[in-house]
Write a protein that holds these residues in place. Structure first.
Motif, mmCIF file in Angstrom:
data_model
loop_
_atom_site.group_PDB
_atom_site.id
_atom_site.type_symbol
_atom_site.label_atom_id
_atom_site.label_comp_id
_atom_site.label_asym_id
_atom_site.label_seq_id
_atom_site.Cartn_x
_atom_site.Cartn_y
_atom_site.Cartn_z
ATOM 1 N N ASP A 1 23.207 20.084 -14.470
ATOM 2 C CA ASP A 1 23.460 20.135 -15.910
ATOM 3 C C ASP A 1 24.195 18.892 -16.410
ATOM 4 O O ASP A 1 24.723 18.881 -17.522
ATOM 5 N N GLY A 2 24.240 17.832 -15.580
ATOM 6 C CA GLY A 2 24.718 16.541 -16.043
ATOM 7 C C GLY A 2 26.187 16.241 -15.851
ATOM 8 O O GLY A 2 26.662 15.178 -16.278
ATOM 9 N N ARG A 3 26.950 17.122 -15.196
ATOM 10 C CA ARG A 3 28.365 16.848 -14.962
ATOM 11 C C ARG A 3 28.547 15.845 -13.827
ATOM 12 O O ARG A 3 27.867 15.928 -12.801
ATOM 13 N N SER A 4 29.467 14.913 -13.998
ATOM 14 C CA SER A 4 29.763 13.947 -12.954
ATOM 15 C C SER A 4 30.466 14.647 -11.797
ATOM 16 O O SER A 4 31.403 15.423 -12.009
ATOM 17 N N VAL A 5 30.040 14.348 -10.583
ATOM 18 C CA VAL A 5 30.598 15.007 -9.404
ATOM 19 C C VAL A 5 31.966 14.430 -9.047
ATOM 20 O O VAL A 5 32.902 15.163 -8.726
ATOM 21 N N MET B 1 26.501 5.078 -5.820
ATOM 22 C CA MET B 1 26.319 6.471 -5.434
ATOM 23 C C MET B 1 27.228 7.398 -6.235
ATOM 24 O O MET B 1 26.822 8.494 -6.640
ATOM 25 N N VAL B 2 28.454 6.962 -6.466
ATOM 26 C CA VAL B 2 29.397 7.756 -7.259
ATOM 27 C C VAL B 2 28.870 7.946 -8.678
ATOM 28 O O VAL B 2 28.896 9.056 -9.236
ATOM 29 N N PHE C 1 28.085 9.876 3.248
ATOM 30 C CA PHE C 1 28.737 9.914 1.941
ATOM 31 C C PHE C 1 27.895 10.711 0.953
ATOM 32 O O PHE C 1 28.426 11.547 0.202
ATOM 33 N N GLN C 2 26.588 10.505 0.968
ATOM 34 C CA GLN C 2 25.710 11.245 0.058
ATOM 35 C C GLN C 2 25.742 12.740 0.349
ATOM 36 O O GLN C 2 25.755 13.569 -0.573
ATOM 37 N N LYS C 3 25.781 13.102 1.620
ATOM 38 C CA LYS C 3 25.848 14.521 1.971
ATOM 39 C C LYS C 3 27.127 15.165 1.439
ATOM 40 O O LYS C 3 27.113 16.315 0.993
ATOM 41 N N ARG C 4 28.221 14.435 1.479
ATOM 42 C CA ARG C 4 29.475 14.988 0.967
ATOM 43 C C ARG C 4 29.444 15.119 -0.555
ATOM 44 O O ARG C 4 29.938 16.098 -1.113
#
Length: 235
Positions: free
Chosen positions: A181-185, A173-174, A97-100
């Motif tokens: 630059d601080g944007r949520s993935v 993790m989410v 999940f972290q890799k994705r």
């Protein structure tokens, strides 16, 4: 078979077949044009199960002319995620999940117009880990759903509160996933609210009487924490 592509299953190897690329992308642009004509403003990549490079290549090809839906450019990367056998640590589920998440972060940093990830299926598969069992055979793992009256993950060392622990960790993790630059993935996260469908455990958020269960409570708490973190980031 797809007209213009070689092989019976052309899409996984599409990027090695220039004629197939042209065929598929032309069809994609037609689909995108239909969506735009009906008022849709944003597109996602095709949903991928595990090949994030495929999503990246697709996005870069589709967005070569512009960076919005008018030319078929997807600004969200869509994927789904399942861990295995109630063992997300031992079998590498959290690592995967972290890799994705990191893959989407890298895409966002390379292409500023990309808004983030839509994760539209999340759950736990009722089978042995992928390394031992490439095709999910239900009840083939250490914790078969048939051993539990609820058909859900039992409490174990990795999941002391069963699937509620799994959900809590995924939301951690989410919330932590951000670009430099601080944007949520992550922009969308949907739990697979089904009972032993498609090789899963019982992932339902409500019990048989329609009452929110422990998994449902964890999901609501996770969504609320994520929402609060998003609000704080934009305050």
């Amino acid at each position: 078979p797809v007209k213009g592509c070689s092989g019976d299953q052309p899409l996984p190897q599409m990027w090695e077949d220039p004629a197939c690329i042209d065929t598929i992308m032309a069809g994609w642009k037609q689909t995108a044009a239909t969506a735009v004509s009906k008022g849709y403003k944003y597109l996602t990549t095709p949903l991928v199960a595990e090949n994030m490079d495929y999503a990246k290549d697709f996005l870069e090809k589709a967005c070569s002319e512009c960076h919005d839906a008018s030319c078929g450019c997807p600004v969200y990367v869509a994927f789904h995620f399942y861990a295995y056998d109630c063992q997300p640590e031992a079998l590498g589920g959290y690592e995967t999940f972290q890799k994705r998440l990191d893959a989407v972060k890298d895409i966002m940093e390379a292409h500023s117009f990309v808004k983030g990830a839509i994760i539209n299926e999340v759950g736990m598969l009722n089978c042995a880990g992928e390394a031992d069992n490439p095709i999910c055979v239900p009840n083939s793992g250490t914790y078969p759903a048939t051993d539990s009256t609820s058909h859900a993950c039992p409490a174990n060392k990795e999941l002391p509160d069963g699937l509620a622990t799994f959900i809590e960790k995924l939301f951690d993790m989410v919330i932590d996933a951000k670009t430099s630059d601080g944007r949520s993935v992550v922009k969308g996260f949907s739990w697979f609210n089904e009972n032993m469908a498609g090789g899963t455990y019982n992932l339902q958020l409500f019990d048989g009487n329609g009452k929110l269960n422990q998994v449902g409570e964890a999901y609501i708490k996770g969504c609320s924490r994520w929402g609060a973190a998003q609000s704080a980031a934009t305050a």
